[in-house]
Design an enzyme around this catalytic site. Structure first.
Site, PDB file in Angstrom:
ATOM      1  NE  ARG A 166      -3.784  -2.501   0.083  1.00  0.00           N
ATOM      2  CZ  ARG A 166      -3.461  -3.639  -0.498  1.00  0.00           C
ATOM      3  NH1 ARG A 166      -2.228  -3.448  -1.248  1.00  0.00           N
ATOM      4  NH2 ARG A 166      -4.111  -4.744  -0.411  1.00  0.00           N
ATOM      5  CB  SER A 217     -10.705  -1.405   3.894  1.00  0.00           C
ATOM      6  OG  SER A 217     -11.268  -2.640   3.691  1.00  0.00           O
ATOM      7  CD  GLU A 307      -6.069   0.868   2.496  1.00  0.00           C
ATOM      8  OE1 GLU A 307      -6.136   1.005   1.240  1.00  0.00           O
ATOM      9  OE2 GLU A 307      -6.635  -0.184   3.048  1.00  0.00           O
TER      10      GLU A 307
END
EC number: 1.3.1.98
Length: 312
Positions: A166, A217, A307
């Site tokens: 990520r 998410s 995120e």
């Protein structure tokens, strides 16, 4: 600031940014400009700098939380959604919807992106955050990235992008704006690839319905090797998947499921899914995120990392 004379640039004033975020949250931008043209994009950035105007670049808005007060300055949206293929190489504009890229590749029997089906957002953001699912990430297929570093257009090869879980170099240089990505695929069978993506998409849409105002998410999962040993020892073996511990497991232990605050909800079936139930605000969303981070910190002594990106 002089934007009116820039060709191929659509400009509006007092534009609600809630129209351009997946959460449906955010106040107005003083000015909002959109273009598919690299030259127009760079000219708009230059005009903002020359006038001392604050500038922010956005794409699909999937992972953005925009302040209720909006953004005082210019928001520029780069929306080049061009897709092309030559043999097993695919070039995708940063403004292409990731699912459109997956469908484009699958239809041509180009294997390698099919497991990313249903991940929301645009290609630029997917490369920026190295989006992935089911043990695969887009970085596995990225050969080169074309981007604007604020003064010139540059091209980085795969190694220069410094991809990690990520992560990418672009996350550490937020003023670098991705224009396009070149991906290298494998040969596959179109029907099989399309079936794989369809199966994954069905599962994902049950968790994250396309009409739900959410970013998917909210928090990153953890690499089991990066957790403190005492914490890692608390995680049941069947929870660990491909070396990762879902952030949802920690969130569930601290009572996240079903949590409510104003118009913001945590899904009662997924502890890492926070959504706007209708009239939620950025203030309420940030309060829920902060509360959950605090609970996990107090219980486990670790930090869950968002995120999403914050604006304003």
């Amino acid at each position: 600031m002089r934007l009116a004379g820039i060709p191929n640039l659509a400009v509006s004033a007092s534009t609600p940014l809630s129209l351009y975020t997946r959460f449906g949250i955010g106040g107005p931008a003083d000015l909002f400009a959109e273009t598919r043209d690299e030259g127009a994009f760079m000219a708009a950035i230059a005009a903002a700098r020359e006038s001392g105007t604050a500038v922010m670049v956005t794409g699909g808005g999937t992972n953005l939380i925009v302040s209720d007060a909006g953004f005082r300055g210019l928001v520029v949206r780069f929306a080049d959604d061009t897709l092309s293929a030559e043999a097993e190489r695919v070039t995708a504009g940063a403004g292409a919807v990731l699912q459109d890229l997956i469908d484009f590749a699958n239809h041509r029997g180009l294997k390698g992106l099919e497991t990313l089906a249903g991940i929301p957002g645009w290609v630029g953001a997917a490369v920026y955050g190295n989006a992935g699912a089911y043990g695969h990430s887009i970085s596995e297929r990225v050969r080169a990235v074309r981007f604007f570093d604020g003064s010139a257009v540059r091209i980085f090869d795969h190694a220069q992008c410094e991809f990690a879980y990520r992560e990418s170099i672009f996350k550490r240089h937020k003023d670098w704006i991705i224009f396009s990505a070149e991906l290298v695929m494998d040969a596959g069978e179109a029907g099989e690839l399309e079936r794989t993506s369809a199966d994954i998409l069905k599962v994902r849409n049950e968790k994250f319905p396309p009409t739900m105002k959410c970013a998917g998410s909210i928090f990153k999962n953890f690499l089991i090797t990066e957790l403190p040993p005492p914490v890692a020892g608390l995680v049941p073996a069947n929870v660990v998947r491909e070396g990762k511990v879902p952030a949802a497991w920690f969130l569930e232990q601290v009572g996240a499921k079903g949590m409510r605050f104003g118009g913001i909800r945590v899904a009662d079936y997924h502890a890492n899914l926070i959504y706007n139930a209708g009239e939620g605000t950025a203030r309420e969303l940030c309060a829920v995120i902060a509360e959950l981070k605090g609970r996990v910190r107090e219980r486990f002594g670790i930090e869950v990392e968002e995120e999403v990106q914050y604006v304003g």
